[in-house]
Design a protein around this motif. Structure first.
Motif, mmCIF file in Angstrom:
data_model
loop_
_atom_site.group_PDB
_atom_site.id
_atom_site.type_symbol
_atom_site.label_atom_id
_atom_site.label_comp_id
_atom_site.label_asym_id
_atom_site.label_seq_id
_atom_site.Cartn_x
_atom_site.Cartn_y
_atom_site.Cartn_z
ATOM 1 N N LEU A 133 50.064 -104.378 -71.189
ATOM 2 C CA LEU A 133 49.406 -103.184 -70.654
ATOM 3 C C LEU A 133 48.799 -102.366 -71.783
ATOM 4 O O LEU A 133 47.678 -101.848 -71.671
ATOM 5 C CB LEU A 133 50.417 -102.340 -69.865
ATOM 6 C CG LEU A 133 49.881 -101.082 -69.170
ATOM 7 C CD1 LEU A 133 48.761 -101.435 -68.200
ATOM 8 C CD2 LEU A 133 51.010 -100.361 -68.452
ATOM 9 N N ALA A 134 49.508 -102.247 -72.907
ATOM 10 C CA ALA A 134 49.033 -101.457 -74.044
ATOM 11 C C ALA A 134 47.750 -102.039 -74.633
ATOM 12 O O ALA A 134 46.946 -101.308 -75.230
ATOM 13 C CB ALA A 134 50.112 -101.369 -75.116
ATOM 14 N N LYS A 136 45.227 -102.882 -73.145
ATOM 15 C CA LYS A 136 44.079 -102.475 -72.345
ATOM 16 C C LYS A 136 43.379 -101.224 -72.896
ATOM 17 O O LYS A 136 42.319 -100.857 -72.404
ATOM 18 C CB LYS A 136 44.517 -102.170 -70.903
ATOM 19 C CG LYS A 136 45.333 -103.257 -70.233
ATOM 20 C CD LYS A 136 44.522 -104.484 -69.936
ATOM 21 C CE LYS A 136 45.353 -105.498 -69.148
ATOM 22 N NZ LYS A 136 44.612 -106.763 -68.915
ATOM 23 N N MET A 137 43.977 -100.580 -73.898
ATOM 24 C CA MET A 137 43.434 -99.304 -74.370
ATOM 25 C C MET A 137 43.486 -99.242 -75.892
ATOM 26 O O MET A 137 44.421 -99.755 -76.510
ATOM 27 C CB MET A 137 44.255 -98.157 -73.778
ATOM 28 C CG MET A 137 43.712 -96.772 -74.043
ATOM 29 S SD MET A 137 42.161 -96.439 -73.189
ATOM 30 C CE MET A 137 42.698 -96.522 -71.484
ATOM 31 N N LEU A 164 51.178 -94.054 -74.018
ATOM 32 C CA LEU A 164 51.320 -94.994 -72.914
ATOM 33 C C LEU A 164 51.154 -94.324 -71.551
ATOM 34 O O LEU A 164 50.857 -94.991 -70.560
ATOM 35 C CB LEU A 164 52.687 -95.677 -72.975
ATOM 36 C CG LEU A 164 52.903 -96.701 -74.092
ATOM 37 C CD1 LEU A 164 54.342 -97.182 -74.078
ATOM 38 C CD2 LEU A 164 51.950 -97.883 -73.933
ATOM 39 N N LEU A 167 48.120 -94.999 -69.367
ATOM 40 C CA LEU A 167 48.128 -96.383 -68.911
ATOM 41 C C LEU A 167 49.111 -96.568 -67.760
ATOM 42 O O LEU A 167 48.828 -97.290 -66.795
ATOM 43 C CB LEU A 167 48.512 -97.305 -70.073
ATOM 44 C CG LEU A 167 47.417 -97.571 -71.106
ATOM 45 C CD1 LEU A 167 48.001 -98.210 -72.355
ATOM 46 C CD2 LEU A 167 46.324 -98.453 -70.521
ATOM 47 N N GLY A 170 47.602 -94.995 -64.715
ATOM 48 C CA GLY A 170 46.517 -95.844 -64.244
ATOM 49 C C GLY A 170 47.022 -97.114 -63.581
ATOM 50 O O GLY A 170 46.446 -97.579 -62.587
ATOM 51 N N TYR A 171 48.109 -97.669 -64.102
ATOM 52 C CA TYR A 171 48.658 -98.897 -63.537
ATOM 53 C C TYR A 171 49.208 -98.654 -62.131
ATOM 54 O O TYR A 171 49.200 -99.559 -61.292
ATOM 55 C CB TYR A 171 49.758 -99.445 -64.454
ATOM 56 C CG TYR A 171 50.218 -100.837 -64.095
ATOM 57 C CD1 TYR A 171 49.382 -101.932 -64.280
ATOM 58 C CD2 TYR A 171 51.491 -101.061 -63.570
ATOM 59 C CE1 TYR A 171 49.798 -103.220 -63.956
ATOM 60 C CE2 TYR A 171 51.916 -102.340 -63.242
ATOM 61 C CZ TYR A 171 51.063 -103.410 -63.435
ATOM 62 O OH TYR A 171 51.483 -104.684 -63.108
ATOM 63 N N ASN A 190 43.399 -89.451 -67.265
ATOM 64 C CA ASN A 190 44.371 -90.424 -66.772
ATOM 65 C C ASN A 190 43.840 -91.181 -65.552
ATOM 66 O O ASN A 190 44.052 -92.387 -65.405
ATOM 67 C CB ASN A 190 45.675 -89.720 -66.396
ATOM 68 C CG ASN A 190 46.368 -89.084 -67.589
ATOM 69 O OD1 ASN A 190 45.900 -89.191 -68.715
ATOM 70 N ND2 ASN A 190 47.474 -88.410 -67.343
ATOM 71 N N VAL A 193 41.338 -93.774 -66.457
ATOM 72 C CA VAL A 193 42.028 -94.971 -66.957
ATOM 73 C C VAL A 193 42.395 -95.869 -65.777
ATOM 74 O O VAL A 193 42.297 -97.097 -65.848
ATOM 75 C CB VAL A 193 43.276 -94.592 -67.768
ATOM 76 C CG1 VAL A 193 44.134 -95.825 -68.084
ATOM 77 C CG2 VAL A 193 42.883 -93.898 -69.068
ATOM 78 N N LEU A 197 41.488 -99.842 -65.373
ATOM 79 C CA LEU A 197 42.499 -100.884 -65.166
ATOM 80 C C LEU A 197 42.248 -101.639 -63.866
ATOM 81 O O LEU A 197 42.475 -102.853 -63.788
ATOM 82 C CB LEU A 197 43.894 -100.269 -65.156
ATOM 83 C CG LEU A 197 44.398 -99.697 -66.487
ATOM 84 C CD1 LEU A 197 45.805 -99.131 -66.332
ATOM 85 C CD2 LEU A 197 44.367 -100.739 -67.590
#
Length: 393
Positions: A133-134, A136-137, A164, A167, A170-171, A190, A193, A197
């Protein structure tokens, strides 16, 4: 009012609005997401601005998801802040989350609200999932967020965990397949993001609707518990009414617009009336919304009794000396007596009130926080600030 007008009403930003309308025209029932982190036990009128928007989507027949960020609350989102929020225990978060639902359903339709918890998916993730996940940014993209940028430029610490957070939020949108995400204007980064994602996951990107941040009781800062300028959903009717009456005349129009959802023409008509009359109407309307019309009428009567007629409220708490002191005690510090009424937040607050001349005993101002009160031979009325009255006999 058209669907587009409803979507845009009071919104500060609408991103992806055209795609959203296309989905609506195609007959899609939208999945509308609103996330709240239970970092404190009370929701405030600041939350109400966004809840009103979600209720509008409910009224249009869409699926509304109230996401309780029980996992993200243990991280702490620093949006709009210049420091790291304290870390809460899981037990603290769960206790706060339990209170959130009862409060949220004072605005939202419970039967049409799907409640989810982001611990459902994050508690199942391992460290490898977190690293993926990290990826992605980038750090450069994170520093585009205003509060991170300010802290970085002032050499204030920023933890990797805070990086984080966007992310993680956003997830949530990916997992919920959200069509719309609602939030305050401080959540814009946020929520964008989340769009990125979703695109990366091959999903349609959510529309982002941000709502204005409600000004607090001080008339300057956004409403928040950390600034102690808030009105809580759970405030007792008297306290809620009194707090609303304390806001600045200019500020109350925001409350009419964002809390009661009055349109511009109606507000302009109200501006022709005396501010005190209009503010009483505002306070009565909001107390009635959270309690009842009878409670609102009662608090209006009590307010007018105290502030218009310069009289004492009929419903003030009454204590016997023995309730607050040992039976053989003939004298005790005023600050201690006031603490034992449990009407105040702290002894520090009481001392400040006394030192500022905000405490009266039978209408006589006292200014010495070391004053000792004799056991009264007849009932005495103590007034603290503008709203708190109690009797000791």
């Amino acid at each position: 009012m058209s669907r587009l007008d409803i979507i845009n009403q009071n919104a500060e930003n609408v991103i992806g609005g055209e795609e959203l309308l296309e989905r609506i025209r195609a007959g899609k029932k939208l999945r509308v997401k609103l996330g709240v982190d239970p970092t404190r036990p009370d929701l405030t009128f600041g939350h109400m601005v966004v809840f009103n928007k979600m209720r509008q989507f409910q009224d249009m027949g869409h699926d509304c998801i109230l996401l309780i960020g029980d996992y993200t609350a243990t991280i702490g989102d620093p949006s709009g802040r210049n420091d790291t929020r304290p870390v809460l225990t899981y037990e603290e978060v769960q206790a706060n989350a339990d209170t959130y639902l009862d409060q949220a359903f004072k605005i939202l339709d419970e039967e049409r609200t799907l409640v989810r918890y982001n611990s459902e998916w994050f508690s199942e993730m391992n460290f490898g999932d977190c690293l993926n996940l990290a990826r992605k940014m980038t750090v450069a993209r994170m520093l585009e967020r205003d509060d991170f940028s300010k802290r970085y430029n002032s050499n204030a610490p920023i933890s990797l965990v805070e990086f984080l957070y966007p992310l993680v939020q956003g997830y949530d949108s990916v997992m919920l397949k959200a069509d719309v995400e609602l939030g305050g204007s401080d959540q814009l980064f946020n929520m964008l993001v989340g769009r990125a994602l979703q695109k990366d996951a091959g999903q349609p990107e959510q529309a982002v609707i941000t709502m204005p941040l409600l000004i607090g009781l001080d008339g300057v800062k956004k409403m928040s518990k950390s600034a102690d300028n808030y009105i809580a959903f759970n405030d007792p009717p008297k306290e809620m009414f009194g707090k609303i009456m304390s806001i600045a005349d200019d500020t109350m129009w925001d409350y009419y617009q964002y809390l009661l959802e009055f349109d511009e023409d109606t507000i302009d008509a109200h501006k022709k009336e005396h501010p005190m009359v209009v503010k009483k109407r505002l306070a009565s309307s909001l107390v009635a919304m959270f309690y009842s019309l009878d409670e609102a009428r009662h608090e209006l009567e009590q307010f007018e009794k105290v502030f218009s007629q310069k009289d004492k409220p009929d419903d003030m708490p009454r204590f016997q000396w023995g309730d607050l002191a040992d039976t053989d005690t003939m004298q005790m510090p005023l600050t201690e007596l006031m603490v034992r009424t449990e009407l105040f937040g702290s002894k520090k607050e009481i001392r400040r009130l006394i030192e500022q001349g905000g405490v009266r005993i039978d209408d006589e101002k006292v200014s010495d926080p070391g004053l000792r009160l004799d056991k009264p031979v007849a009932p005495v009325v103590i007034q603290a600030g503008r709203r708190i009255f109690f009797e000791v006999a």
